[in-house]
Design a protein around this motif. Structure first.
Motif, PDB file in Angstrom:
ATOM      1  N   LYS A 150       0.837  -1.209   0.000  1.00  0.00           N
ATOM      2  CA  LYS A 150       0.000   0.000   0.000  1.00  0.00           C
ATOM      3  C   LYS A 150       0.872   1.259   0.000  1.00  0.00           C
ATOM      4  O   LYS A 150       0.650   2.181  -0.787  1.00  0.00           O
ATOM      5  CB  LYS A 150      -0.912  -0.007   1.225  1.00  0.00           C
ATOM      6  CG  LYS A 150      -1.820   1.181   1.293  1.00  0.00           C
ATOM      7  CD  LYS A 150      -2.705   1.131   2.516  1.00  0.00           C
ATOM      8  CE  LYS A 150      -3.542   2.381   2.606  1.00  0.00           C
ATOM      9  NZ  LYS A 150      -4.317   2.430   3.837  1.00  0.00           N
ATOM     10  N   ILE A 151       1.878   1.278   0.867  1.00  0.00           N
ATOM     11  CA  ILE A 151       2.771   2.443   0.949  1.00  0.00           C
ATOM     12  C   ILE A 151       3.542   2.604  -0.354  1.00  0.00           C
ATOM     13  O   ILE A 151       3.711   3.717  -0.851  1.00  0.00           O
ATOM     14  CB  ILE A 151       3.729   2.307   2.147  1.00  0.00           C
ATOM     15  CG1 ILE A 151       2.958   2.309   3.461  1.00  0.00           C
ATOM     16  CG2 ILE A 151       4.761   3.427   2.141  1.00  0.00           C
ATOM     17  CD1 ILE A 151       3.785   1.888   4.666  1.00  0.00           C
ATOM     18  N   ARG A 152       4.001   1.495  -0.923  1.00  0.00           N
ATOM     19  CA  ARG A 152       4.775   1.538  -2.170  1.00  0.00           C
ATOM     20  C   ARG A 152       3.961   2.185  -3.290  1.00  0.00           C
ATOM     21  O   ARG A 152       4.472   3.014  -4.046  1.00  0.00           O
ATOM     22  CB  ARG A 152       5.210   0.138  -2.582  1.00  0.00           C
ATOM     23  CG  ARG A 152       6.116   0.123  -3.792  1.00  0.00           C
ATOM     24  CD  ARG A 152       6.553  -1.286  -4.184  1.00  0.00           C
ATOM     25  NE  ARG A 152       7.346  -1.924  -3.151  1.00  0.00           N
ATOM     26  CZ  ARG A 152       6.936  -2.969  -2.425  1.00  0.00           C
ATOM     27  NH1 ARG A 152       5.743  -3.505  -2.628  1.00  0.00           N
ATOM     28  NH2 ARG A 152       7.719  -3.494  -1.513  1.00  0.00           N
ATOM     29  N   THR A 153       2.689   1.805  -3.388  1.00  0.00           N
ATOM     30  CA  THR A 153       1.819   2.370  -4.421  1.00  0.00           C
ATOM     31  C   THR A 153       1.713   3.883  -4.273  1.00  0.00           C
ATOM     32  O   THR A 153       1.824   4.621  -5.250  1.00  0.00           O
ATOM     33  CB  THR A 153       0.411   1.726  -4.344  1.00  0.00           C
ATOM     34  OG1 THR A 153       0.551   0.319  -4.507  1.00  0.00           O
ATOM     35  CG2 THR A 153      -0.507   2.276  -5.402  1.00  0.00           C
ATOM     36  N   GLU A 154       1.526   4.342  -3.041  1.00  0.00           N
ATOM     37  CA  GLU A 154       1.433   5.785  -2.780  1.00  0.00           C
ATOM     38  C   GLU A 154       2.754   6.490  -3.084  1.00  0.00           C
ATOM     39  O   GLU A 154       2.774   7.564  -3.685  1.00  0.00           O
ATOM     40  CB  GLU A 154       1.051   6.020  -1.319  1.00  0.00           C
ATOM     41  CG  GLU A 154      -0.331   5.527  -0.965  1.00  0.00           C
ATOM     42  CD  GLU A 154      -0.589   5.517   0.529  1.00  0.00           C
ATOM     43  OE1 GLU A 154       0.316   5.892   1.321  1.00  0.00           O
ATOM     44  OE2 GLU A 154      -1.695   5.103   0.920  1.00  0.00           O
ATOM     45  N   GLN A 155       3.847   5.879  -2.666  1.00  0.00           N
ATOM     46  CA  GLN A 155       5.158   6.501  -2.847  1.00  0.00           C
ATOM     47  C   GLN A 155       5.603   6.548  -4.298  1.00  0.00           C
ATOM     48  O   GLN A 155       6.287   7.479  -4.709  1.00  0.00           O
ATOM     49  CB  GLN A 155       6.214   5.787  -1.998  1.00  0.00           C
ATOM     50  CG  GLN A 155       6.057   6.024  -0.524  1.00  0.00           C
ATOM     51  CD  GLN A 155       6.139   7.491  -0.174  1.00  0.00           C
ATOM     52  OE1 GLN A 155       7.056   8.199  -0.566  1.00  0.00           O
ATOM     53  NE2 GLN A 155       5.156   7.964   0.567  1.00  0.00           N
TER      54      GLN A 155
END
Length: 90
Positions: free
Chosen positions: A52-57
């Motif tokens: 989830k964080i990777r997608t946002e970043q």
């Protein structure tokens, strides 16, 4: 080329954005998480959080300069920061 996490933490520390104790905690947790990640030992909830964080970043990093760590390092940094924040509140 993205900067190293230690360099990024040092710049935050020098700008008085975080305390020395926070920087040390975040770096220690970052190293621990990275070791677990590279060894394939992260549990399923941690891997889902990383995704989830990777997608946002990835969206953010396409519009940023090279003064930030890589996406993978940023994901681990955010997770380490969260762990340290929770530990501080307890």
């Amino acid at each position: 080329m993205p900067i190293a996490i230690r360099t990024y933490l040092d710049s935050l520390l020098n700008a008085y954005c975080i305390s020395k104790e926070s920087a040390d905690c975040i770096y220690q947790e970052y190293v621990r998480l990275k070791d677990y990640y590279l060894a394939g030992k992260l549990n399923k909830p941690a891997l889902q959080a990383m995704k989830k964080i990777r997608t946002e970043q990835e969206k953010i990093h396409t519009h940023q300069s090279d003064n930030l760590p890589s996406v993978e390092d940023t994901v681990l940094f955010i997770m380490a920061e969260s762990i340290c924040d929770k530990a501080r509140k307890e």
